[in-house]
Design an enzyme around this catalytic site. Structure first.
Site, PDB file in Angstrom:
ATOM      1  N   LYS A  32       0.966  -1.125  -0.073  1.00 21.17           N
ATOM      2  CA  LYS A  32       0.117   0.078  -0.108  1.00 21.17           C
ATOM      3  C   LYS A  32       0.886   1.399   0.163  1.00 21.17           C
ATOM      4  O   LYS A  32       1.943   1.315   0.751  1.00 21.17           O
ATOM      5  CB  LYS A  32      -0.814  -0.052   1.443  1.00 21.17           C
ATOM      6  CG  LYS A  32      -1.842   1.384   1.496  1.00 21.17           C
ATOM      7  CD  LYS A  32      -2.256   1.411   2.926  1.00 21.17           C
ATOM      8  CE  LYS A  32      -1.059   1.480   4.013  1.00 21.17           C
ATOM      9  NZ  LYS A  32      -0.313   2.642   4.064  1.00 21.17           N
ATOM     10  N   ASP A 159      -5.049  -0.144   8.933  1.00 23.11           N
ATOM     11  CA  ASP A 159      -4.896  -0.148   7.306  1.00 23.11           C
ATOM     12  C   ASP A 159      -5.413  -1.444   6.888  1.00 23.11           C
ATOM     13  O   ASP A 159      -5.248  -1.438   5.429  1.00 23.11           O
ATOM     14  CB  ASP A 159      -3.153  -0.285   7.263  1.00 23.11           C
ATOM     15  CG  ASP A 159      -2.769   1.237   6.992  1.00 23.11           C
ATOM     16  OD1 ASP A 159      -3.563   2.106   7.032  1.00 23.11           O
ATOM     17  OD2 ASP A 159      -1.503   1.543   6.967  1.00 23.11           O
TER      18      ASP A 159
END
Length: 309
Positions: A32, A159
């Site tokens: 990410k 996350d």
């Protein structure tokens, strides 16, 4: 919780034969990248409210699951020797959170091929946990848009929800609010990690000592064209950069090296660091940049930052 369900981001599920004829299921866990990151508030519970434009790289871990009567995690790959208990246990934590919502959840032996640096600000552990949830959904014939998947994701880590879908979006809150996927151009880039782990809690502590930044505006509409997006990103940075440099000065060295590269369009830190990235107009420029940075002892890889797999 306002998380929009997203389809499975991985290629068609890979299956191989494991021991005693069992099927081994495979998922890809993509890194990410926070193209922008704003810290908008600190909540009473100690968590920080964020606003971040997120995309995903083609550098990834690979996670397999062989059905078994017990849950275990084995780790191989370039970063197997540095992975810590907190990182590999996110996979077990994801199983435990989903099992609490689904009594009788089937699990098994997870094998993680670790290629994403650890504690690096690019969501390696979160991506692994998200991949574990996708594998468990497959194994248990659970619809991928079942709300329990995203509930377990958020309970595993802030996350993890955005990594479940692994598609470009803006995430807000502590990570629980995701916009619908964004259609963004592919961004040729180079990722650099100085092989220094930076603890997120230390970075946020440094930010707290310096004081939260003030922002008069929000991210607003994200441009869909390459040049427009680059201009937009120059106006929206990463609020954690100075705090990360205070914790690990080498982050500043990496950023300086990236900004000096020929053809660089943007250089920035991702997440809470220490991984930084530079965006270029072409893949060949990104590859040349990676070659130019070789020999410094850093982890360096060219990549494509994309809106979807």
């Amino acid at each position: 919780m306002s998380i929009s369900p997203t389809p499975d981001p991985s290629p068609p599920l890979a299956r191989a034969r494991g021991g005693r004829g069992t099927e081994v299921l495979t998922q890809i866990a993509r890194a990410k990248i926070n193209l922008t990151l704003r810290v908008t508030d600190r909540r009473a519970d100690g968590y920080h409210e964020l606003e971040s434009l997120v995309v995903f790289a083609d550098i990834a871990d690979t996670l397999t699951l062989e059905p078994a009567g017990h849950v275990s995690v084995a780790v191989t790959g370039p970063f197997a020797d540095v992975i810590g208990a907190a990182s590999d246990n996110l996979i077990v934590k994801a199983f435990d959170r989903l099992a609490a919502l689904m009594p009788g959840l089937k699990g098994g032996r997870f094998n993680l091929d670790k290629h994403i640096p650890v504690a690096a600000g690019i969501g390696g552990g979160s991506a692994d946990a998200a991949a574990a949830l996708r594998l468990l959904a497959r194994l248990n014939d659970l619809s991928f848009d079942d709300a329990r998947i995203m509930t377990a994701a958020l309970q595993t880590g802030a996350d993890v929800p955005v990594c479940v879908g692994s598609r470009a979006c803006v995430m807000t809150g502590i990570g629980e609010r995701l916009t619908p996927p964004l259609d963004l151009p592919a961004l040729p880039a180079v990722l650099v990690n100085p092989r220094v782990a930076v603890a997120t809690r230390d970075v946020f502590a440094a930010l707290g000592r310096a004081g939260l930044p003030q922002h008069a505006d929000r991210l607003g509409d994200v441009p869909r064209g390459f040049d427009g997006l680059i201009d937009y990103l120059h106006g929206h940075g990463n609020d954690l950069t100075d705090a990360a440099i205070a914790c690990a000065p080498v982050v500043g060295e990496v950023l300086a090296a990236l900004r000096a590269l020929p053809g660089v369009r943007l250089a920035r830190m991702s997440g809470s660091g220490a991984t930084c990235f530079a965006i270029f107009s072409s893949a060949s420029e990104a590859e040349a940049a990676a070659r130019a940075l070789a020999g410094r002892g850093w982890w360096v890889t060219p990549t494509i930052l994309a809106a979807a797999p």
